[in-house]
Write an enzyme that holds these catalytic residues in place. Structure first.
Site, PDB file in Angstrom:
ATOM      1  N   CYS A   1      54.153  44.754  37.730  1.00 47.63           N
ATOM      2  CA  CYS A   1      54.970  46.395  39.393  1.00 47.63           C
ATOM      3  C   CYS A   1      55.970  45.777  39.328  1.00 47.63           C
ATOM      4  O   CYS A   1      56.786  47.263  39.732  1.00 47.63           O
ATOM      5  CB  CYS A   1      54.314  45.041  40.430  1.00 47.63           C
ATOM      6  SG  CYS A   1      54.664  43.588  40.862  1.00 47.63           S
TER       7      CYS A   1
ATOM      8  N   GLY B   1      53.880  32.353  40.819  1.00 44.68           N
ATOM      9  CA  GLY B   1      53.198  31.898  39.735  1.00 44.68           C
ATOM     10  C   GLY B   1      52.546  33.137  39.066  1.00 44.68           C
ATOM     11  O   GLY B   1      52.056  33.282  37.993  1.00 44.68           O
ATOM     12  N   GLN B   2      52.485  34.654  39.824  1.00 47.39           N
ATOM     13  CA  GLN B   2      51.299  35.596  39.196  1.00 47.39           C
ATOM     14  C   GLN B   2      52.356  36.043  37.579  1.00 47.39           C
ATOM     15  O   GLN B   2      51.427  36.424  35.890  1.00 47.39           O
ATOM     16  CB  GLN B   2      51.385  36.848  40.149  1.00 47.39           C
ATOM     17  CG  GLN B   2      50.582  36.476  41.627  1.00 47.39           C
ATOM     18  CD  GLN B   2      51.436  36.163  42.203  1.00 47.39           C
ATOM     19  OE1 GLN B   2      52.528  35.616  42.357  1.00 47.39           O
ATOM     20  NE2 GLN B   2      50.529  34.539  42.468  1.00 47.39           N
TER      21      GLN B   2
HETATM   22  N1  LIG Z   1      49.091  41.536  40.243  1.00 43.65           N
HETATM   23  C1  LIG Z   1      50.649  41.032  41.177  1.00 43.65           C
HETATM   24  O1  LIG Z   1      51.480  40.066  40.041  1.00 43.65           O
HETATM   25  C2  LIG Z   1      51.505  41.979  41.422  1.00 43.65           C
HETATM   26  C3  LIG Z   1      52.495  41.791  42.191  1.00 43.65           C
HETATM   27  C4  LIG Z   1      53.255  42.422  42.823  1.00 43.65           C
HETATM   28  C5  LIG Z   1      52.042  43.858  43.501  1.00 43.65           C
HETATM   29  N2  LIG Z   1      51.538  44.528  42.718  1.00 43.65           N
HETATM   30  C6  LIG Z   1      50.433  45.605  43.139  1.00 43.65           C
HETATM   31  O2  LIG Z   1      49.858  45.350  43.781  1.00 43.65           O
HETATM   32  C7  LIG Z   1      49.209  46.554  43.171  1.00 43.65           C
HETATM   33  C8  LIG Z   1      47.522  45.459  43.010  1.00 43.65           C
HETATM   34  O3  LIG Z   1      47.208  44.674  42.516  1.00 43.65           O
HETATM   35  P1  LIG Z   1      46.306  43.382  42.211  1.00 43.65           P
HETATM   36  O4  LIG Z   1      46.520  42.304  41.287  1.00 43.65           O
HETATM   37  O5  LIG Z   1      46.028  42.601  43.655  1.00 43.65           O
HETATM   38  O6  LIG Z   1      45.494  44.686  41.483  1.00 43.65           O
HETATM   39  P2  LIG Z   1      43.697  43.923  42.120  1.00 43.65           P
HETATM   40  O7  LIG Z   1      43.421  42.630  42.152  1.00 43.65           O
HETATM   41  O8  LIG Z   1      42.956  44.609  41.028  1.00 43.65           O
HETATM   42  O9  LIG Z   1      43.006  44.551  42.539  1.00 43.65           O
HETATM   43  C9  LIG Z   1      43.363  46.009  42.773  1.00 43.65           C
HETATM   44  C10 LIG Z   1      43.109  46.499  43.706  1.00 43.65           C
HETATM   45  O10 LIG Z   1      42.943  48.216  43.979  1.00 43.65           O
HETATM   46  C11 LIG Z   1      42.458  48.950  44.655  1.00 43.65           C
HETATM   47  N3  LIG Z   1      41.754  50.248  43.469  1.00 43.65           N
HETATM   48  C12 LIG Z   1      42.273  50.186  42.583  1.00 43.65           C
HETATM   49  N4  LIG Z   1      41.981  51.490  41.979  1.00 43.65           N
HETATM   50  C13 LIG Z   1      41.224  51.756  42.892  1.00 43.65           C
HETATM   51  C14 LIG Z   1      41.491  53.304  43.270  1.00 43.65           C
HETATM   52  N5  LIG Z   1      41.101  54.753  42.219  1.00 43.65           N
HETATM   53  N6  LIG Z   1      41.197  54.090  44.399  1.00 43.65           N
HETATM   54  C15 LIG Z   1      41.030  52.698  45.946  1.00 43.65           C
HETATM   55  N7  LIG Z   1      41.234  51.661  45.870  1.00 43.65           N
HETATM   56  C16 LIG Z   1      41.683  51.322  44.131  1.00 43.65           C
HETATM   57  C17 LIG Z   1      40.635  47.616  43.706  1.00 43.65           C
HETATM   58  O11 LIG Z   1      39.717  48.040  45.333  1.00 43.65           O
HETATM   59  P3  LIG Z   1      37.547  47.728  44.375  1.00 43.65           P
HETATM   60  O12 LIG Z   1      37.943  46.101  45.077  1.00 43.65           O
HETATM   61  O13 LIG Z   1      37.544  48.736  45.234  1.00 43.65           O
HETATM   62  O14 LIG Z   1      38.265  48.132  42.488  1.00 43.65           O
HETATM   63  C18 LIG Z   1      41.553  46.390  44.312  1.00 43.65           C
HETATM   64  O15 LIG Z   1      41.275  45.964  46.103  1.00 43.65           O
HETATM   65  C19 LIG Z   1      49.280  47.025  42.523  1.00 43.65           C
HETATM   66  O16 LIG Z   1      49.123  48.258  42.490  1.00 43.65           O
HETATM   67  C20 LIG Z   1      49.745  46.108  41.393  1.00 43.65           C
HETATM   68  O17 LIG Z   1      51.120  46.636  40.422  1.00 43.65           O
HETATM   69  C21 LIG Z   1      50.829  43.505  41.661  1.00 43.65           C
END
Ligand SMILES: NC(=O)c1ccc[n+]([C@@H]2O[C@H](COP(=O)([O-])OP(=O)(O)OC[C@H]3O[C@@H](n4cnc5c(N)ncnc54)[C@H](OP(=O)(O)O)[C@@H]3O)[C@@H](O)[C@H]2O)c1
Length: 437
Positions: free
Chosen positions: A50, A115-116
């Protein structure tokens, strides 16, 4: 050959630019292949999070290789090179290596020490291996970066306190609620009607921090309701109602604080959606998705306060001072790990000469052995031939052991180059170079 990184991060580009460059896992293979198809690009791996999009690469020629990566980024984002360039950074060789070490350790993160990023670097390595876009050099570099990230987390206090973008998001909500009540302090979330949209990794962390900061209950909405239910079972002490995304409007109408963290390509909440609702008077939205889950036009909707991932800077700065001290301690460790990689890289310079030296001695060995065996005639048994063969091989290996170790050992680049020239000259290796490499 030249190692470089080209990219952008929360330090160089706002979220509206970063989201245009984000590369989801589904299209990573295609992006890696596009990069690798360029004749200048020998190895490539992509870190897409992100807060950053970085391309680590091994190129033939620094200028042409980096131009190829920049062209790729411009094509991928749809941004003209003149609009994208001011946001891009490029680091070469030892600076690129030092940058990767800092990123993996969490020292370049918005939330220092989070940590991510370590798992995201591991994922970049896994995808590079799976899609065969990385070879021996980047494989070695990424492996070393991951072990450095682990060392920093186990040998310093940088990761204590479980910091993450999610914890910062919860703190931002507390801070803003406090400010709206005239206090410059973090307030409890006990009386807020809270919803979390998304049930992935970041939502899990959001729930942990919401619970820790006094939330009395949460509505958890997700596209796949089963995943929300599974997540909720991990929080037995926090009342959680699980819903599908069809209930989003209802939540936006009744909740006072909504966090969004889904991996969608386009916003799921915008001004039109909010204006069509019969909402309670005030609504605070905190979006940590990149690409953003909430369109920027919601800021014009009356009674709505909206924050995105760039707004986390405000709370992050409040907490950084103590962590900066620990970060300085970690820097020494990063320098050491970066130096180890560079020593290995420098030692590769000796490989072609070592290969030619081995080949030259092997040629002599085989020639002399053939002559000697033919003089021995048929009386010499197969077993005796094997013994003599092993003897000659053993002698060559023993003779080579010390010079090869010396040429590979850590030393000044100029010293190694001098030693390589001497070996090339006294064994007359240059004349057969092309054939032996
Ligand atoms: N990982 C990090 O360190 C981090 C840090 C800051 C921000 N982020 C941001 O936070 C967001 C989530 O990241 P994450 O790491 O938690 O991702 P993740 O574990 O892959 O989870 C993805 C989530 O998004 C939902 N999703 C995916 N495609 C979708 C769609 N087309 N319509 C509706 N829901 C959808 C999924 O729902 P389902 O369960 O139904 O698949 C799940 O709830 C991303 O935008 C990422 O860039 C991540």
């Amino acid at each position: 050959m030249h190692i470089a990184v080209v990219g952008l991060s929360h330090r160089t580009a706002p979220v509206e630019v970063r989201e245009k460059l984000s590369i989801p896992e589904q299209t990573m293979e295609e992006s890696l292949h596009n990069l690798r198809n360029h004749e200048q690009v020998l190895e490539a791996s992509i870190l897409s999070t992100c807060n950053r999009l970085e391309i680590y690469t091994l190129v033939r020629n620094p200028d042409l290789g980096i131009a190829a990566v920049r062209d790729f980024l411009s094509g991928h984002s749809g941004l003209e090179s003149r609009d994208l360039s001011p946001h891009l950074f490029t680091y070469h060789h030892d600076e690129a290596i030092a940058h990767l070490m800092r990123v993996t350790a969490g020292l370049d993160s918005l939330v220092l020490g989070e940590g991510q990023i370590l798992s995201q670097v591991k994922k970049m390595m896994r995808l590079g291996q799976e899609h065969k876009s990385i070879g021996p050099i980047l494989n070695r570099l990424l492996t070393q970066a991951v072990s450095t990230g682990k060392r920093v987390r186990s040998e310093t206090n940088l990761s204590t306190g479980a910091v993450s973008v999610s914890s910062a998001a919860v703190e931002l909500a507390q801070l803003k609620l406090g400010q709206s009540r005239g206090q410059d302090a973090l307030v409890t979330l006990e009386t807020e009607q809270i919803a979390v949209v998304g049930a992935g990794r970041m939502s899990r962390l959001l729930l942990q921090h919401l619970q820790a900061k006094g939330a009395s209950g949460v509505v958890l909405l997700n596209r796949t309701i089963e995943r929300a239910s599974a997540l909720a079972t991990d929080f037995p002490n926090l009342p959680i109602q699980c819903r599908g995304l069809d209930d989003l409007d209802q939540c936006l109408s009744t909740c006072s604080l909504v966090f969004t963290s889904t991996a969608v390509d386009d916003p799921i909440i915008d001004a039109n959606r909010l204006n069509a609702l019969n909402r309670r008077s005030s609504l605070r939205l905190v979006d940590i998705g990149v690409p953003r889950n909430i369109a920027s036009d919601v800021r014009d909707v009356s009674g709505v306060e909206s924050h995105d991932v760039d707004d986390l800077q405000e709370v992050v700065e409040r907490n950084q001072e103590a962590r900066q001290q620990v970060a300085r301690e970690a820097e020494g460790l990063l320098l050491e790990e970066g130096r180890l990689f560079l020593e290995w890289w420098d030692s590769l310079e000796a490989v072609p000469t070592i290969n030619r030296l081995r080949a030259s001695l092997e040629e002599i060995r085989v020639e002399e052995l053939t002559k000697a065996l033919s003089r021995m005639g048929p009386d010499f048994s197969a077993r005796e031939r094997k013994v003599v063969e092993a003897l000659t091989k053993g002698m060559i290996n023993k003779i080579l052991h010390t010079p090869v170790t010396q040429l590979r050992s850590p030393q000044q680049r100029s010293e190694r180059q001098q030693a390589l020239q001497v070996v090339e000259k006294i064994f007359d290796l240059e004349s057969g170079a092309a054939a032996q490499d």
